[in-house]
Motif scaffolding. Structure first.
Motif, PDB file in Angstrom:
ATOM      1  N   GLY A  10       0.874  -1.180   0.000  1.00  9.65           N
ATOM      2  CA  GLY A  10       0.000   0.000   0.000  1.00  9.65           C
ATOM      3  C   GLY A  10       0.907   1.226   0.000  1.00  9.65           C
ATOM      4  N   ILE A  11       0.379   2.356   0.461  1.00  9.54           N
ATOM      5  CA  ILE A  11       1.181   3.586   0.436  1.00  9.54           C
ATOM      6  C   ILE A  11       2.404   3.448   1.352  1.00  9.54           C
ATOM      7  CG2 ILE A  11       1.162   6.087   0.850  1.00  9.54           C
ATOM      8  CD1 ILE A  11      -0.704   5.110  -1.455  1.00  9.54           C
ATOM      9  N   SER A  12       2.215   2.840   2.527  1.00 10.92           N
ATOM     10  CA  SER A  12       3.377   2.805   3.427  1.00 10.92           C
ATOM     11  C   SER A  12       4.444   1.835   2.933  1.00 10.92           C
ATOM     12  CB  SER A  12       2.977   2.518   4.877  1.00 10.92           C
ATOM     13  OG  SER A  12       1.998   1.564   4.978  1.00 10.92           O
ATOM     14  N   GLY A  13       4.052   0.627   2.506  1.00  6.32           N
ATOM     15  CA  GLY A  13       5.048  -0.343   2.026  1.00  6.32           C
ATOM     16  C   GLY A  13       5.787   0.170   0.801  1.00  6.32           C
ATOM     17  N   TYR A  30       6.293  -8.032  -0.382  1.00  7.32           N
ATOM     18  CA  TYR A  30       5.335  -9.125  -0.604  1.00  7.32           C
ATOM     19  C   TYR A  30       3.926  -8.567  -0.436  1.00  7.32           C
ATOM     20  CZ  TYR A  30       9.677 -11.525  -0.066  1.00  7.32           C
ATOM     21  OH  TYR A  30      10.985 -11.898  -0.236  1.00  7.32           O
ATOM     22  N   GLU A  31       3.100  -8.791  -1.437  1.00  3.17           N
ATOM     23  CA  GLU A  31       1.761  -8.180  -1.447  1.00  3.17           C
ATOM     24  C   GLU A  31       0.698  -9.238  -1.740  1.00  3.17           C
ATOM     25  OE1 GLU A  31      -0.011  -5.223  -0.891  1.00  3.17           O
ATOM     26  OE2 GLU A  31      -1.649  -6.511  -1.550  1.00  3.17           O
ATOM     27  N   ARG A  32      -0.366  -9.193  -0.948  1.00  3.99           N
ATOM     28  CA  ARG A  32      -1.444 -10.180  -1.052  1.00  3.99           C
ATOM     29  C   ARG A  32      -2.265 -10.040  -2.337  1.00  3.99           C
ATOM     30  NH1 ARG A  32      -5.515  -9.442   3.787  1.00  3.99           N
ATOM     31  NH2 ARG A  32      -5.901  -7.518   2.666  1.00  3.99           N
ATOM     32  N   ARG A  33      -2.510  -8.791  -2.768  1.00  4.56           N
ATOM     33  CA  ARG A  33      -3.414  -8.595  -3.907  1.00  4.56           C
ATOM     34  C   ARG A  33      -2.739  -8.912  -5.235  1.00  4.56           C
ATOM     35  NH1 ARG A  33      -1.556  -3.716  -6.169  1.00  4.56           N
ATOM     36  NH2 ARG A  33      -0.562  -2.467  -4.562  1.00  4.56           N
ATOM     37  N   GLY A  42      -9.666   7.919  -2.669  1.00  6.24           N
ATOM     38  CA  GLY A  42      -8.646   8.942  -2.893  1.00  6.24           C
ATOM     39  C   GLY A  42      -8.203   9.580  -1.603  1.00  6.24           C
ATOM     40  N   PHE A  43      -7.191  10.393  -1.714  1.00  5.60           N
ATOM     41  CA  PHE A  43      -6.597  11.000  -0.535  1.00  5.60           C
ATOM     42  C   PHE A  43      -6.549  12.509  -0.639  1.00  5.60           C
ATOM     43  CE2 PHE A  43      -3.913   7.101  -1.295  1.00  5.60           C
ATOM     44  CZ  PHE A  43      -4.530   6.327  -0.350  1.00  5.60           C
ATOM     45  N   LEU A  44      -6.677  13.134   0.515  1.00  4.32           N
ATOM     46  CA  LEU A  44      -6.291  14.544   0.661  1.00  4.32           C
ATOM     47  C   LEU A  44      -4.917  14.497   1.286  1.00  4.32           C
ATOM     48  CD1 LEU A  44      -9.270  16.285   2.464  1.00  4.32           C
ATOM     49  CD2 LEU A  44      -8.560  16.550   0.103  1.00  4.32           C
ATOM     50  N   ILE A  45      -3.979  15.211   0.693  1.00  3.63           N
ATOM     51  CA  ILE A  45      -2.626  15.192   1.259  1.00  3.63           C
ATOM     52  C   ILE A  45      -2.209  16.628   1.567  1.00  3.63           C
ATOM     53  CG2 ILE A  45      -0.254  14.421   0.917  1.00  3.63           C
ATOM     54  CD1 ILE A  45      -1.270  12.410  -1.092  1.00  3.63           C
ATOM     55  N   SER A  94      -6.092  10.103  -6.525  1.00  3.79           N
ATOM     56  CA  SER A  94      -6.720   8.803  -6.274  1.00  3.79           C
ATOM     57  C   SER A  94      -5.666   7.833  -5.751  1.00  3.79           C
ATOM     58  CB  SER A  94      -7.345   8.249  -7.556  1.00  3.79           C
ATOM     59  OG  SER A  94      -6.332   7.805  -8.430  1.00  3.79           O
ATOM     60  N   ARG A  95      -6.116   6.857  -4.997  1.00  2.00           N
ATOM     61  CA  ARG A  95      -5.199   5.851  -4.440  1.00  2.00           C
ATOM     62  C   ARG A  95      -4.504   5.104  -5.571  1.00  2.00           C
ATOM     63  NH1 ARG A  95      -5.380   0.379  -2.251  1.00  2.00           N
ATOM     64  NH2 ARG A  95      -4.047   0.351  -0.413  1.00  2.00           N
ATOM     65  N   HIS A  96      -5.298   4.811  -6.590  1.00  2.00           N
ATOM     66  CA  HIS A  96      -4.803   4.089  -7.753  1.00  2.00           C
ATOM     67  C   HIS A  96      -3.601   4.831  -8.364  1.00  2.00           C
ATOM     68  CE1 HIS A  96      -4.866   2.075 -11.533  1.00  2.00           C
ATOM     69  NE2 HIS A  96      -5.909   1.335 -11.191  1.00  2.00           N
ATOM     70  N   THR A 116       0.564 -13.918   0.444  1.00  2.00           N
ATOM     71  CA  THR A 116       0.057 -13.498   1.755  1.00  2.00           C
ATOM     72  C   THR A 116       0.992 -13.991   2.845  1.00  2.00           C
ATOM     73  OG1 THR A 116      -2.182 -13.604   0.916  1.00  2.00           O
ATOM     74  CG2 THR A 116      -1.942 -13.603   3.312  1.00  2.00           C
ATOM     75  N   ILE A 117       1.503 -13.059   3.614  1.00  4.06           N
ATOM     76  CA  ILE A 117       2.427 -13.422   4.693  1.00  4.06           C
ATOM     77  C   ILE A 117       1.621 -13.618   5.985  1.00  4.06           C
ATOM     78  CG2 ILE A 117       4.445 -12.644   6.022  1.00  4.06           C
ATOM     79  CD1 ILE A 117       4.963 -13.100   2.977  1.00  4.06           C
ATOM     80  N   GLY A 118       1.994 -14.643   6.748  1.00  2.27           N
ATOM     81  CA  GLY A 118       1.279 -14.884   8.008  1.00  2.27           C
ATOM     82  C   GLY A 118       2.258 -15.089   9.153  1.00  2.27           C
ATOM     83  N   GLY A 277       2.870   2.788   9.012  1.00  2.00           N
ATOM     84  CA  GLY A 277       1.571   3.126   8.403  1.00  2.00           C
ATOM     85  C   GLY A 277       0.405   2.663   9.253  1.00  2.00           C
ATOM     86  N   ASP A 278      -0.695   2.352   8.578  1.00  6.28           N
ATOM     87  CA  ASP A 278      -1.914   1.966   9.294  1.00  6.28           C
ATOM     88  C   ASP A 278      -1.705   0.719  10.156  1.00  6.28           C
ATOM     89  OD1 ASP A 278      -3.090   4.036   7.977  1.00  6.28           O
ATOM     90  OD2 ASP A 278      -4.629   2.851   6.955  1.00  6.28           O
ATOM     91  N   ALA A 279      -0.766  -0.129   9.793  1.00  3.76           N
ATOM     92  CA  ALA A 279      -0.516  -1.336  10.596  1.00  3.76           C
ATOM     93  C   ALA A 279       0.014  -0.952  11.973  1.00  3.76           C
ATOM     94  CB  ALA A 279       0.481  -2.246   9.884  1.00  3.76           C
ATOM     95  N   GLN A 289      -4.724  12.211   7.559  1.00  4.46           N
ATOM     96  CA  GLN A 289      -3.285  12.171   7.818  1.00  4.46           C
ATOM     97  C   GLN A 289      -2.694  10.787   7.570  1.00  4.46           C
ATOM     98  OE1 GLN A 289      -0.938  14.250   8.414  1.00  4.46           O
ATOM     99  NE2 GLN A 289      -1.974  16.164   8.897  1.00  4.46           N
ATOM    100  N   GLY A 290      -3.495   9.859   7.027  1.00  6.01           N
ATOM    101  CA  GLY A 290      -3.001   8.494   6.843  1.00  6.01           C
ATOM    102  C   GLY A 290      -1.809   8.428   5.912  1.00  6.01           C
ATOM    103  N   VAL A 291      -1.905   9.117   4.776  1.00  2.00           N
ATOM    104  CA  VAL A 291      -0.829   9.038   3.786  1.00  2.00           C
ATOM    105  C   VAL A 291       0.411   9.768   4.301  1.00  2.00           C
ATOM    106  CG1 VAL A 291      -0.131   9.822   1.491  1.00  2.00           C
ATOM    107  CG2 VAL A 291      -2.336   8.720   1.804  1.00  2.00           C
ATOM    108  N   THR A 292       0.196  10.974   4.840  1.00  3.00           N
ATOM    109  CA  THR A 292       1.345  11.745   5.342  1.00  3.00           C
ATOM    110  C   THR A 292       2.047  10.961   6.451  1.00  3.00           C
ATOM    111  OG1 THR A 292       0.188  13.752   4.762  1.00  3.00           O
ATOM    112  CG2 THR A 292       2.011  13.995   6.295  1.00  3.00           C
TER     113      THR A 292
END
Ligand code: FAD
Length: 357
Positions: A10-13, A30-33, A42-45, A94-96, A116-118, A277-279, A289-292
């Motif tokens: 995602g944005i943080s990785g 490593y990414e699950r998707r 989308g984001f406000l930054i 946009s996030r995309h 997917t890492i576990g 990040g969010d994790a 403020q998630g992206v920042t």
């Protein structure tokens, strides 16, 4: 330098990978998707986030994909102006598009999709989906707000649902995009607990979102068509701009978000595992403020990994620098949520839907 594995693109990785790349530090993500499988919102930054982003993405490339917003205008649901504020360098993207830009500097063999890492409970080790151990000295976890890895590592954490849900949609419609210019417009129900925000991502693309007090409005997982019907019903008597956008929207990208937060933050690291990040710290959407925060986490962690010879010292300094600021945003987010739930004549605080330190 140690070999680094990053979990989650995602944005943080991805920003972590970009900073590591800048310092020529070896890593894999490593990414699950699937590669193209990106949910759309989308984001406000704010300015600070743009400063960090422009260290890893050419500012001209960013400008081509997003839009600086000029003014924030707050209306009641019937269209009475409540407040106006000029915005300083608040960017919408946009996030995309942001994920695409962050992926550009990473060589394809460094990102492994559909993996997917576990965390294996019996030995506390992180594993690939085939059961093999991850061969890395440092493992950076950026698997998002509902991180399973964090939840398995910190067994006593409490995640709780927030009294707000969001419906987010991105539509292509030049007529609507032209009509809102570069303003960020947000309508608020007089009785509180319901808003509708609109902002332009590009010449022909608009993001709209609605925030619901989920105790008042029972908004459930359902088909796009049923969600459209529900939105039409709830926003029927709102300002015509709102009802016409809801009517004219294509719902193929619509997304219903349920928002969760941690009752109390965990440590940001344990052994050779470190969270960003969010994790590390889910932030409710009101803060914007998630992206920042994700960018600042990856920047700061990389800085200390470069400066410190000892991994634990690097992690300790990273946590000491980032945690206090995150706590400010968590508290600001809770205040913004309380305000949102109040009737508008009782709302007193900061009108901007952004948390500043
Ligand atoms: C409705 C809503 C609106 C928001 N609006 C804004 C805004 O305006 N401005 C802003 O700055 N922020 C906003 N945010 C927050 C922002 O989206 C996040 O803070 C930001 O995207 C950082 O996310 P992340 O990379 O840490 O996690 P995510 O974006 O959740 O990425 C995690 C990645 O990890 C992958 N993954 C998960 N588990 C595994 C696993 N076990 N193995 C491998 N991969 C895994 C996932 O597939 C995903 O790609 C909003 C959030 C929401 C919900």
């Amino acid at each position: 330098m140690n070999k680094i594995a990053v979990v989650g693109a995602g944005i943080s990785g991805l920003s972590m990978a970009n900073y590591l790349e800048k310092h020529k530090i070896d890593y894999h993500i490593y990414e699950r998707r699937k590669k193209r499988d990106l949910a759309g919102h989308g984001f406000l930054i704010p300015q600070e986030g743009m400063d960090y982003l422009s260290q890893i993405i050419e500012p001209e490339l960013l400008l081509k994909q997003g839009n600086f917003l000029k003014k924030y205008i707050q209306y009641s649901h019937t269209g009475r102006i409540l407040a106006e504020k000029n915005l300083e360098n608040v960017f919408a993207i946009s996030r995309h598009s942001l994920i695409d830009l962050l992926t550009q500097n990473i060589s394809p063999e460094k990102i492994i999709y559909e993996e997917t890492i576990g965390l294996e409970e019996h030995d506390g080790k992180l594993k690939f989906s085939d059961g093999a151990d991850i061969d890395a000295d440092i493992i950076v976890i950026s698997d998002g707000s509902r991180s399973r890895i964090r939840n398995n590592l910190f067994k006593d954490e409490t995640m709780k649902a927030v009294r707000e849900s969001e419906v987010v949609n991105i539509i292509r419609n030049k007529e609507i995009a032209d009509s809102i210019e570069n303003d960020f417009i947000k309508f608020h129900h007089e009785e509180g607990g319901l808003t509708f925000g609109i902002l332009k991502l590009s010449d022909d693309t608009v993001l709209w979102y609605s925030q619901f007090d989920n105790e008042k409005y029972m908004i459930n997982e359902c088909s796009a068509e049923n969600l459209r019907k529900y939105m039409l019903e709830v926003f029927e008597n709102w300002h015509p701009l709102v009802s016409s956008i809801i009517q004219k929207s294509d719902y193929k990208n619509v997304h219903l978000w349920r928002v969760y937060e941690l009752e109390k933050l965990n440590r940001f690291y344990k052994n050779n595992i470190v969270f960003i990040g969010d994790a590390a710290h889910p932030l409710i959407p009101f803060t914007s403020q998630g992206v920042t925060s994700a960018l600042k986490d990856s920047f700061t962690l990389t800085k200390y990994l470069v400066e410190e010879n000892n991994m634990e010292h690097a992690f300790k300094k990273y946590e000491a620098e980032r945690k206090p600021e995150i706590e400010v945003h968590i508290n600001n987010g809770r205040t913004l949520l309380e305000q949102f739930l109040l009737p508008i004549n009782l709302q007193t605080q900061n009108i901007l839907p952004i948390s500043y330190k």
